[in-house]
Design an enzyme around this catalytic site. Structure first.
Site, short mmCIF file in Angstrom:
data_model
loop_
_atom_site.label_atom_id
_atom_site.label_comp_id
_atom_site.label_asym_id
_atom_site.label_seq_id
_atom_site.Cartn_x
_atom_site.Cartn_y
_atom_site.Cartn_z
N ASP A 30 -8.83 5.22 20.70
CA ASP A 30 -8.58 6.04 19.52
C ASP A 30 -8.04 7.40 19.96
OD1 ASP A 30 -9.80 5.91 16.35
OD2 ASP A 30 -9.16 7.87 17.12
N ILE A 31 -7.07 7.91 19.23
CA ILE A 31 -6.43 9.19 19.57
C ILE A 31 -7.38 10.37 19.34
CG2 ILE A 31 -5.39 9.81 17.33
CD1 ILE A 31 -2.73 10.23 18.85
N ASN A 86 -14.01 0.46 8.37
CA ASN A 86 -13.93 1.33 7.19
C ASN A 86 -13.02 0.66 6.16
OD1 ASN A 86 -15.51 3.30 8.46
ND2 ASN A 86 -13.72 4.24 9.42
N GLY A 92 -13.80 5.68 4.26
CA GLY A 92 -13.25 6.48 5.35
C GLY A 92 -11.99 5.88 5.98
N HIS A 99 -8.86 -2.82 11.14
CA HIS A 99 -9.22 -2.57 12.54
C HIS A 99 -10.72 -2.39 12.65
CE1 HIS A 99 -8.21 1.19 10.49
NE2 HIS A 99 -9.15 1.77 11.21
N HIS A 101 -13.61 -0.41 14.72
CA HIS A 101 -13.90 0.68 15.66
C HIS A 101 -15.01 0.20 16.60
CE1 HIS A 101 -12.03 4.13 13.35
NE2 HIS A 101 -12.16 3.25 12.37
P1 5GP Z 1 -9.81 4.55 9.90
O1 5GP Z 1 -10.04 5.97 9.47
O2 5GP Z 1 -8.64 3.96 9.12
O3 5GP Z 1 -11.02 3.67 9.89
O4 5GP Z 1 -9.39 4.62 11.42
C1 5GP Z 1 -8.12 4.99 11.85
C2 5GP Z 1 -8.27 5.51 13.26
O5 5GP Z 1 -7.00 5.55 13.84
C3 5GP Z 1 -8.86 6.92 13.35
O6 5GP Z 1 -10.06 6.91 14.09
C4 5GP Z 1 -7.75 7.72 14.02
O7 5GP Z 1 -8.25 8.68 14.92
C5 5GP Z 1 -6.93 6.65 14.70
N1 5GP Z 1 -5.53 6.98 14.87
C6 5GP Z 1 -4.71 7.54 13.93
N2 5GP Z 1 -3.46 7.67 14.42
C7 5GP Z 1 -3.49 7.17 15.69
C8 5GP Z 1 -2.49 7.03 16.71
O8 5GP Z 1 -1.31 7.36 16.55
N3 5GP Z 1 -2.90 6.48 17.90
C9 5GP Z 1 -4.19 6.08 18.11
N4 5GP Z 1 -4.47 5.56 19.31
N5 5GP Z 1 -5.16 6.20 17.17
C10 5GP Z 1 -4.81 6.73 15.97
#
Ligand code: 5GP
Length: 113
Positions: A30-31, A86, A92, A99, A101
């Site tokens: 995760d970034i 999420n 969230g 995906h 986490h």
């Molecule tokens: P969500 O909030 O949809 O459950 O999770 C999305 C996740 O993607 C977040 O934890 C966010 O930090 C991660 N994320 C968003 N943009 C990027 C990216 O460009 N690269 C990577 N590796 N992770 C990302």
């Protein structure tokens, strides 16, 4: 339809730190990590979110969870870890491509915020 962020990562149009890949799923760091280990495991074929998965996706969803556990083992998260999905705004979700986490490397409080 435009490609999702994770489809672009799978196509190597956007770079990411890949920790596992097979023909069906990809696992990346995760970034914006929320724990010492924070990996995202997602199917290469975009399913927007778990609420929109269909019975046709059942093999893919099983594969996704099994690979999440395999990645956790590979990353040596012996003390335990958490898998999170999420779904929707209140859940969230920010990236509309299903995906999982994988969070670990520290004690994780319960209930989550
Ligand atoms: P969500 O909030 O949809 O459950 O999770 C999305 C996740 O993607 C977040 O934890 C966010 O930090 C991660 N994320 C968003 N943009 C990027 C990216 O460009 N690269 C990577 N590796 N992770 C990302």
């Amino acid at each position: 339809m435009s490609q999702t962020l994770f489809e672009k990562i799978a196509a190597r149009e956007i770079s990411a730190q890949i920790v596992f890949e097979d023909d069906l799923v990809l696992a990346i760091r995760d970034i914006n990590p929320q724990a010492p280990t924070h990996v995202l495991i997602f199917p290469k074929r975009a399913v927007p979110r778990i609420a929109e998965a269909t019975p046709d996706d059942h093999k893919l969803l099983g594969h996704l969870l099994l690979k999440a556990a395999e990645v956790a083992k590979k990353l040596d998260l012996k003390g335990g870890y958490r898998l999170v999905i999420n779904n929707g705004v209140d859940g969230g979700e920010t990236v509309p491509h299903l995906h999982v986490h994988l969070l670990g490397g520290r004690h994780l409080a319960w209930p989550p915020g």
